[in-house]
Design a protein around this motif. Structure first.
Motif, PDB file in Angstrom:
ATOM      1  N   UNK A  92      19.357  52.702  60.928  1.00  0.00           N
ATOM      2  CA  UNK A  92      20.726  53.015  61.359  1.00  0.00           C
ATOM      3  C   UNK A  92      21.755  52.093  60.705  1.00  0.00           C
ATOM      4  N   UNK A  93      21.344  50.915  60.241  1.00  0.00           N
ATOM      5  CA  UNK A  93      22.285  49.932  59.724  1.00  0.00           C
ATOM      6  C   UNK A  93      22.069  49.592  58.259  1.00  0.00           C
ATOM      7  N   UNK A  94      21.431  50.464  57.517  1.00  0.00           N
ATOM      8  CA  UNK A  94      21.228  50.235  56.088  1.00  0.00           C
ATOM      9  C   UNK A  94      21.658  51.500  55.351  1.00  0.00           C
ATOM     10  N   UNK A  95      22.763  51.388  54.612  1.00  0.00           N
ATOM     11  CA  UNK A  95      23.285  52.533  53.869  1.00  0.00           C
ATOM     12  C   UNK A  95      23.811  52.078  52.514  1.00  0.00           C
ATOM     13  N   UNK A  96      23.985  53.051  51.644  1.00  0.00           N
ATOM     14  CA  UNK A  96      24.569  52.798  50.329  1.00  0.00           C
ATOM     15  C   UNK A  96      25.338  54.060  49.946  1.00  0.00           C
ATOM     16  N   UNK A  97      26.606  53.878  49.565  1.00  0.00           N
ATOM     17  CA  UNK A  97      27.438  55.032  49.193  1.00  0.00           C
ATOM     18  C   UNK A  97      28.505  54.577  48.209  1.00  0.00           C
ATOM     19  N   UNK A  98      29.081  55.527  47.501  1.00  0.00           N
ATOM     20  CA  UNK A  98      30.182  55.220  46.591  1.00  0.00           C
ATOM     21  C   UNK A  98      31.427  54.877  47.397  1.00  0.00           C
ATOM     22  N   UNK A  99      32.261  54.011  46.845  1.00  0.00           N
ATOM     23  CA  UNK A  99      33.521  53.663  47.493  1.00  0.00           C
ATOM     24  C   UNK A  99      34.456  54.869  47.468  1.00  0.00           C
ATOM     25  N   UNK A 100      35.205  55.060  48.541  1.00  0.00           N
ATOM     26  CA  UNK A 100      36.204  56.125  48.570  1.00  0.00           C
ATOM     27  C   UNK A 100      37.424  55.669  47.761  1.00  0.00           C
ATOM     28  N   UNK A 101      38.331  56.565  47.494  1.00  0.00           N
ATOM     29  CA  UNK A 101      39.527  56.197  46.727  1.00  0.00           C
ATOM     30  C   UNK A 101      40.376  55.170  47.490  1.00  0.00           C
ATOM     31  N   UNK A 102      40.422  55.282  48.829  1.00  0.00           N
ATOM     32  CA  UNK A 102      41.155  54.295  49.620  1.00  0.00           C
ATOM     33  C   UNK A 102      40.493  52.918  49.515  1.00  0.00           C
ATOM     34  N   UNK A 103      39.160  52.893  49.542  1.00  0.00           N
ATOM     35  CA  UNK A 103      38.446  51.620  49.424  1.00  0.00           C
ATOM     36  C   UNK A 103      38.584  51.029  48.023  1.00  0.00           C
ATOM     37  N   UNK A 104      38.618  51.880  47.012  1.00  0.00           N
ATOM     38  CA  UNK A 104      38.833  51.378  45.651  1.00  0.00           C
ATOM     39  C   UNK A 104      40.173  50.663  45.555  1.00  0.00           C
ATOM     40  N   UNK A 105      41.192  51.231  46.204  1.00  0.00           N
ATOM     41  CA  UNK A 105      42.511  50.586  46.243  1.00  0.00           C
ATOM     42  C   UNK A 105      42.473  49.298  47.051  1.00  0.00           C
ATOM     43  N   UNK A 106      41.806  49.362  48.200  1.00  0.00           N
ATOM     44  CA  UNK A 106      41.745  48.216  49.099  1.00  0.00           C
ATOM     45  C   UNK A 106      41.017  47.033  48.473  1.00  0.00           C
ATOM     46  N   UNK A 107      39.925  47.292  47.765  1.00  0.00           N
ATOM     47  CA  UNK A 107      39.113  46.228  47.181  1.00  0.00           C
ATOM     48  C   UNK A 107      39.377  46.033  45.696  1.00  0.00           C
ATOM     49  N   UNK A 108      40.543  46.434  45.227  1.00  0.00           N
ATOM     50  CA  UNK A 108      40.887  46.315  43.815  1.00  0.00           C
ATOM     51  C   UNK A 108      40.786  44.873  43.322  1.00  0.00           C
ATOM     52  N   UNK A 109      41.219  43.919  44.143  1.00  0.00           N
ATOM     53  CA  UNK A 109      41.182  42.517  43.709  1.00  0.00           C
ATOM     54  C   UNK A 109      39.743  42.025  43.564  1.00  0.00           C
ATOM     55  N   UNK A 110      38.807  42.574  44.330  1.00  0.00           N
ATOM     56  CA  UNK A 110      37.397  42.195  44.203  1.00  0.00           C
ATOM     57  C   UNK A 110      36.789  42.855  42.973  1.00  0.00           C
ATOM     58  N   UNK A 111      37.130  44.105  42.749  1.00  0.00           N
ATOM     59  CA  UNK A 111      36.544  44.850  41.631  1.00  0.00           C
ATOM     60  C   UNK A 111      37.080  44.401  40.287  1.00  0.00           C
ATOM     61  N   UNK A 112      38.294  43.844  40.245  1.00  0.00           N
ATOM     62  CA  UNK A 112      38.918  43.447  38.985  1.00  0.00           C
ATOM     63  C   UNK A 112      39.109  41.940  38.920  1.00  0.00           C
ATOM     64  N   UNK A 113      38.052  41.202  39.257  1.00  0.00           N
ATOM     65  CA  UNK A 113      38.140  39.743  39.183  1.00  0.00           C
ATOM     66  C   UNK A 113      38.155  39.306  37.727  1.00  0.00           C
ATOM     67  N   UNK A 114      38.585  38.082  37.524  1.00  0.00           N
ATOM     68  CA  UNK A 114      38.596  37.516  36.183  1.00  0.00           C
ATOM     69  C   UNK A 114      40.020  37.207  35.770  1.00  0.00           C
ATOM     70  N   UNK A 115      40.196  36.931  34.487  1.00  0.00           N
ATOM     71  CA  UNK A 115      41.513  36.534  34.001  1.00  0.00           C
ATOM     72  C   UNK A 115      42.489  37.697  34.007  1.00  0.00           C
ATOM     73  N   UNK A 116      41.998  38.913  33.945  1.00  0.00           N
ATOM     74  CA  UNK A 116      42.905  40.062  33.947  1.00  0.00           C
ATOM     75  C   UNK A 116      43.302  40.481  35.345  1.00  0.00           C
ATOM     76  N   UNK A 117      42.786  39.812  36.394  1.00  0.00           N
ATOM     77  CA  UNK A 117      43.070  40.221  37.769  1.00  0.00           C
ATOM     78  C   UNK A 117      44.554  40.114  38.098  1.00  0.00           C
ATOM     79  N   UNK A 118      45.265  39.163  37.465  1.00  0.00           N
ATOM     80  CA  UNK A 118      46.681  39.032  37.794  1.00  0.00           C
ATOM     81  C   UNK A 118      47.487  40.203  37.256  1.00  0.00           C
ATOM     82  N   UNK A 119      46.908  40.952  36.307  1.00  0.00           N
ATOM     83  CA  UNK A 119      47.611  42.107  35.749  1.00  0.00           C
ATOM     84  C   UNK A 119      47.092  43.418  36.323  1.00  0.00           C
ATOM     85  N   UNK A 120      46.322  43.353  37.403  1.00  0.00           N
ATOM     86  CA  UNK A 120      45.820  44.547  38.056  1.00  0.00           C
ATOM     87  C   UNK A 120      46.998  45.400  38.507  1.00  0.00           C
TER      88      UNK A 120
END
Length: 182
Positions: A92-120
């Motif tokens: 019941x507590x183990x799942x794996x799924x693609x991020x939704x478009x809202x989650x992609x926006x929400x976690x943008x800073x995590x997904x685009x880490x590095x030196x280019x993150x300030x230009x996200x």
């Protein structure tokens, strides 16, 4: 044979032992390279009562999951104890799924880490787009859009979010000093 002894035998039998208590850490993580949301339950074994479950889960994540250097970013975690069937709890507590478009926006800073993150794009869009904006003049927004430079857009965001309030405070202090001198 002796039916009158049966009630005495039932009344004197020991009660069954209580069901075992299972300790779990449930982590919600983002896998950066595949852009997936992973929820994983890890059994912690025999944990004495009164243990700080959140501290246990934090230490487990740092020592066992993070140390493997996988592209996982921790979003949330919970430590819990229960007496349910461990297989059912894990399922019941183990799942794996693609991020939704809202989650992609929400976690943008995590997904685009590095030196280019300030230009996200999510960071650069902090600047208001409305021509009626009080914070950023419409002519400045138009000029920055014509230049189409992410560096200039970032500089404008920093200037109006940080620099302008500091300059206004400095101007008010100077005006106060001039008014007091008279």
């Amino acid at each position: 044979m002796f039916p009158f002894l049966l009630p005495i035998y039932i009344a004197t039998s020991t009660p069954p032992p209580p069901p075992p208590t299972y300790t779990w850490c449930v982590f919600q993580m983002v896998q950066v390279n595949t852009k997936e949301m992973i929820t994983a339950a890890y059994g912690m074994g025999n944990v004495p009562p009164g243990t700080d479950l959140n501290g246990l889960c934090r230490a487990f994540y740092t020592r066992d999951i993070r140390a493997e250097n996988k592209p996982l970013e921790l979003i949330s975690f919970t430590g819990t104890q229960n007496q349910t069937n461990p297989d059912l709890f894990w399922l019941a507590n183990t799942t794996r799924r693609n991020l939704t478009s809202e989650e992609l926006e929400l976690y943008d800073c995590i997904l685009n880490k590095g030196t280019t993150a300030i230009f996200s794009q999510a960071i650069l869009d902090l600047m208001p787009q409305s021509p009626d904006s009080i914070r950023v003049p419409a002519l400045m927004i138009t000029a920055i859009d014509q230049i189409n430079s992410p560096i200039m857009r970032y500089a404008a965001v920093v200037l109006y979010n940080t620099g302008m309030p500091i300059m206004i405070i400095g101007g008010l202090v100077k005006a106060w000093k001039l008014a007091v001198k008279r």
